[in-house]
Design a protein around this motif. Structure first.
Motif, PDB file in Angstrom:
ATOM      1  N   THR A 196       0.801  -1.221   0.000  1.00  0.00           N
ATOM      2  CA  THR A 196       0.000   0.000   0.000  1.00  0.00           C
ATOM      3  C   THR A 196       0.838   1.278   0.000  1.00  0.00           C
ATOM      4  OG1 THR A 196      -0.165   0.151   2.404  1.00  0.00           O
ATOM      5  CG2 THR A 196      -1.816  -1.201   1.286  1.00  0.00           C
ATOM      6  N   ILE A 219      -7.755  -5.433   5.073  1.00  0.00           N
ATOM      7  CA  ILE A 219      -8.003  -3.991   5.039  1.00  0.00           C
ATOM      8  C   ILE A 219      -6.841  -3.361   5.788  1.00  0.00           C
ATOM      9  CG2 ILE A 219      -9.546  -2.131   5.725  1.00  0.00           C
ATOM     10  CD1 ILE A 219     -11.817  -4.238   5.761  1.00  0.00           C
ATOM     11  N   TRP A 222      -4.950   0.115   7.299  1.00  0.00           N
ATOM     12  CA  TRP A 222      -5.066   1.513   7.703  1.00  0.00           C
ATOM     13  C   TRP A 222      -3.681   2.016   8.088  1.00  0.00           C
ATOM     14  CZ3 TRP A 222      -9.050  -1.762   9.451  1.00  0.00           C
ATOM     15  CH2 TRP A 222     -10.340  -1.419   9.018  1.00  0.00           C
TER      16      TRP A 222
END
Length: 120
Positions: A44, A98, A100
């Protein structure tokens, strides 16, 4: 007058939903799991090769998900290093993680360390 009653009721419902939590318990992390989490987080980033990691901690969430809190230092969009900050990878059954990398990660990692999760 009815508008204010509806708005107040809606606000109350949102406040209750925002406070809902699920229990979470710390668990051991294998070397393979830690490597998988670091690789998912690196995917990411703008500059994945700049990533430096500290302490991978795992938490079993009562809803069946597993959350991993990691301290991450990586290069930002301006080329500078961010300093170590919490990153969160949340794995659920049959889905990709997911990730963050912002204040949500810091907030949720703090909650997890206290035995609760905002995931329900």
């Amino acid at each position: 007058m009815n508008f204010f009653k509806i708005t107040a009721a809606a606000m109350s419902a949102l406040a209750v939903a925002a406070c809902a939590t699920t229990s979470a318990a710390p668990r051991n992390v294998s070397a393979a799991e830690a490597a998988k989490v670091r690789a998912a987080i690196k995917e990411t980033l703008r500059a994945p090769d700049s990533a430096k990691f500290q302490s991978v901690k795992a938490y079993a969430i009562a809803n069946g998900e597993t959350a991993y809190c990691v301290n991450l230092n990586a290069q930002n969009g301006f080329g500078g290093m961010t300093g170590f900050k919490p990153a969160l990878a949340n794995y659920g059954p049959n889905r990709a993680p997911i990730i963050w990398l912002d204040d949500v990660a810091a907030y949720e990692c703090n909650n997890l360390a206290n035995g609760v999760s905002g995931r329900f």
